[in-house]
Design a protein around this motif. Sequence first.
Motif, PDB file in Angstrom:
ATOM      1  N   TRP A  29       0.782  -1.248   0.120  1.00 30.70           N
ATOM      2  CA  TRP A  29       0.015   0.129  -0.020  1.00 30.70           C
ATOM      3  C   TRP A  29       0.908   1.162   0.138  1.00 30.70           C
ATOM      4  O   TRP A  29       1.923   1.436   0.818  1.00 30.70           O
ATOM      5  N   TRP A  92      -4.574   5.431  -0.236  1.00 31.07           N
ATOM      6  CA  TRP A  92      -3.601   4.654  -0.388  1.00 31.07           C
ATOM      7  C   TRP A  92      -3.863   3.574  -1.754  1.00 31.07           C
ATOM      8  O   TRP A  92      -5.064   3.135  -1.698  1.00 31.07           O
ATOM      9  N   SER A  94      -2.696   0.163  -4.119  1.00 29.33           N
ATOM     10  CA  SER A  94      -1.715  -1.069  -4.308  1.00 29.33           C
ATOM     11  C   SER A  94      -2.596  -1.622  -5.581  1.00 29.33           C
ATOM     12  O   SER A  94      -3.754  -1.300  -5.943  1.00 29.33           O
ATOM     13  N   HIS A  96      -4.215  -4.280  -5.107  1.00 25.53           N
ATOM     14  CA  HIS A  96      -5.140  -4.618  -4.702  1.00 25.53           C
ATOM     15  C   HIS A  96      -6.537  -4.081  -4.705  1.00 25.53           C
ATOM     16  O   HIS A  96      -7.660  -4.438  -4.698  1.00 25.53           O
ATOM     17  N   ARG A  99      -7.733   2.393  -0.982  1.00 27.24           N
ATOM     18  CA  ARG A  99      -7.939   2.768   0.510  1.00 27.24           C
ATOM     19  C   ARG A  99      -8.136   3.906   0.827  1.00 27.24           C
ATOM     20  O   ARG A  99      -7.336   4.718   0.529  1.00 27.24           O
ATOM     21  N   ARG A 100      -9.161   4.307   1.752  1.00 25.61           N
ATOM     22  CA  ARG A 100      -9.568   5.472   2.134  1.00 25.61           C
ATOM     23  C   ARG A 100      -9.159   5.413   3.730  1.00 25.61           C
ATOM     24  O   ARG A 100     -10.133   4.787   4.382  1.00 25.61           O
ATOM     25  N   THR A 106     -11.183   2.858   8.197  1.00 29.63           N
ATOM     26  CA  THR A 106     -10.623   2.597   6.961  1.00 29.63           C
ATOM     27  C   THR A 106     -11.334   1.717   6.140  1.00 29.63           C
ATOM     28  O   THR A 106     -11.931   0.806   6.685  1.00 29.63           O
ATOM     29  N   SER A 107     -11.490   2.217   4.970  1.00 28.19           N
ATOM     30  CA  SER A 107     -12.319   1.430   3.987  1.00 28.19           C
ATOM     31  C   SER A 107     -11.617   1.223   2.724  1.00 28.19           C
ATOM     32  O   SER A 107     -10.952   1.903   2.226  1.00 28.19           O
ATOM     33  N   THR A 108     -11.776   0.108   2.192  1.00 30.57           N
ATOM     34  CA  THR A 108     -10.643  -0.474   1.151  1.00 30.57           C
ATOM     35  C   THR A 108     -11.927  -1.014   0.026  1.00 30.57           C
ATOM     36  O   THR A 108     -12.930  -1.703   0.340  1.00 30.57           O
TER      37      THR A 108
END
Length: 183
Positions: A29, A92, A94, A96, A99-100, A106-108
């Motif tokens: 990330w 963030w 990556s 995958h 992400r916030r 945190t939510s992905t």
Amino acid sequence: MPLPFLTADRAFDASAEDIALPYDDHDKWRRPYRPGPWRVAAAASMLLLASFILLAGMVIAFAGEMPGAAACLGLALVVIACALRLLRLGAWVSRHGVRRVGFFTTSTVPWNRVTAVRTVQQPVKWLGFPRTVQGQALIVVRQGGEAIPPLLTDSNADFLARGEAFDRAADTVEAWGDEYRRR
């Protein structure tokens, strides 16, 4: 004297033109931008406050009041943890997904569930306060139309008065979205 091999922007001998983020490992990330001066100043102020609290705790401990010293130590640890969490806020990316990271949540969103990543004009919060101003926001549109808060805004602590940095970061996240949604 530019020394591009010493910066965090690119790996040694890597060409930044053909990849979304010039890092070797896309599985980790990464934040596609540097923390802004407002965020860094707030975290530094909190760490300065923590140092004063620790100094007060040391004086209280030398006076023989251990419960008061323990309370100061606990408060200083909470302030340090808040300062570190403040530095982690933001978007963030990556391989995958995206992400916030918020202060408490945190939510992905995996790339295969993202239908679009785009910049829109809308009312945005100024430095995270309830006051809103007209600005730009980078939003992620999930499959099914689920709404999530904007990833980045041009009025948050990272990009306030740094429009060019917001544009670069938004373009980078959009490039990651375009690259990994197709796979």
